[in-house]
Design an enzyme around this catalytic site. Structure first.
Site, PDB file in Angstrom:
ATOM      1  N   HIS A 182      16.365 -15.023  51.422  1.00  0.00           N
ATOM      2  CA  HIS A 182      16.342 -13.949  52.428  1.00  0.00           C
ATOM      3  C   HIS A 182      15.397 -14.281  53.570  1.00  0.00           C
ATOM      4  O   HIS A 182      14.247 -14.674  53.324  1.00  0.00           O
ATOM      5  CB  HIS A 182      15.945 -12.624  51.764  1.00  0.00           C
ATOM      6  N   ASP A 239      20.346 -14.222  53.587  1.00  0.00           N
ATOM      7  CA  ASP A 239      20.856 -12.862  53.803  1.00  0.00           C
ATOM      8  C   ASP A 239      19.874 -11.995  54.595  1.00  0.00           C
ATOM      9  O   ASP A 239      18.658 -12.231  54.588  1.00  0.00           O
ATOM     10  CB  ASP A 239      21.075 -12.164  52.448  1.00  0.00           C
TER      11      ASP A 239
HETATM   12 ZN   LIG Z   1      21.107  -8.092  51.602  1.00  0.00          ZN
END
Ligand SMILES: [Zn+2]
Length: 233
Positions: free
Chosen positions: A194, A48
């Site tokens: 991430h 993400d």
């Molecule tokens: Zn996010």
């Protein structure tokens, strides 16, 4: 009396627009993909908040070296800043998803803004890659009453996750990321990590943990797939 009515109305609006739909989408809705089927040893890696000019190319190198395909939930404004990285993600066979245009929290957005934000993100990705993304995951995994409807109107599948390792936090160590993922991994798991954002330097720890995570899970017999493959498309 007026104060009481105002407070009651505010609580009711919060419950109906934020809390209840958020709980439902994260935990109950059958239309949100939280994991795949357990009858195949498949695991989906998802990333993400990118693309990031430093970390995402390194991440793509790691995935290429390991011959692993993943799914990237990109932020629209990041995609427009780094279109060449988005193109590389696509070229190397990974799946693409929307993660909002500017990573705003769903509870701070009106219904109109929720739809517009998602549409802008889809358009940003389509302007670079020439096709519409197929997936949506809201920032922080937080939904409002209109988040999922907006996604479905735009033809997006909604994905959540089954494993997260707090890899955005400053105090999280490489060992913690590795241990959390390995101890929770099951057939059908969707892992969220991430490649941008979080505490300063946080994605560096994710990248450091990733090769060992991939190696260990491969040794356990798991195969890495995109969300499209996990869903059976
Ligand atoms: Zn996010």
């Amino acid at each position: 009396m007026l104060m009481f009515i105002c407070i009651t109305a505010a609580i009711a609006i919060f419950a109906v627009y934020c809390f209840i739909p958020n709980y439902w989408m994260r935990n109950r809705s059958k239309r949100v993909m939280r994991c795949g089927q357990a009858n195949k040893p498949w695991i989906a890696l998802t990333f993400d908040d990118g693309p990031n000019p430093i970390y995402t190319p390194k991440l793509l190198d790691i995935l290429k070296e390991a011959n692993v395909k993943a799914t990237f939930f990109v932020v629209g404004q990041q995609a427009l800043k780094y279109p060449h990285i988005l193109s590389r993600i696509h070229r190397e066979g990974h799946s693409m998803g929307c993660h909002s245009f500017s990573h705003r929290h769903a509870w701070l957005m009106s219904p109109w803004h929720t739809f517009k934000d998602l549409k802008l993100t889809c358009q940003a990705i389509e302007s670079i890659l020439g096709y519409k993304p197929r997936w949506y995951r809201p920032p922080w995994g937080m939904f409002n009453l209109c988040s999922a409807t907006a996604a479905w109107r735009l033809g997006l599948n909604v994905a959540y996750w089954s494993i997260e390792a707090q890899d955005w936090e400053a105090k999280t160590t490489v060992q913690h990321i590795y241990d959390t993922v390995i101890s929770r991994a099951r057939s059908g798991s969707i892992i969220v990590l991430h490649d941008n954002g979080g505490a300063p330097g946080a994605p560096a720890k994710t990248l450091e943990a990733l090769p060992s995570i991939i190696n260990t899970l491969k040794k356990k017999g798991y195969k890495f797939v995109t969300l499209d493959q996990l869903k059976g498309d």
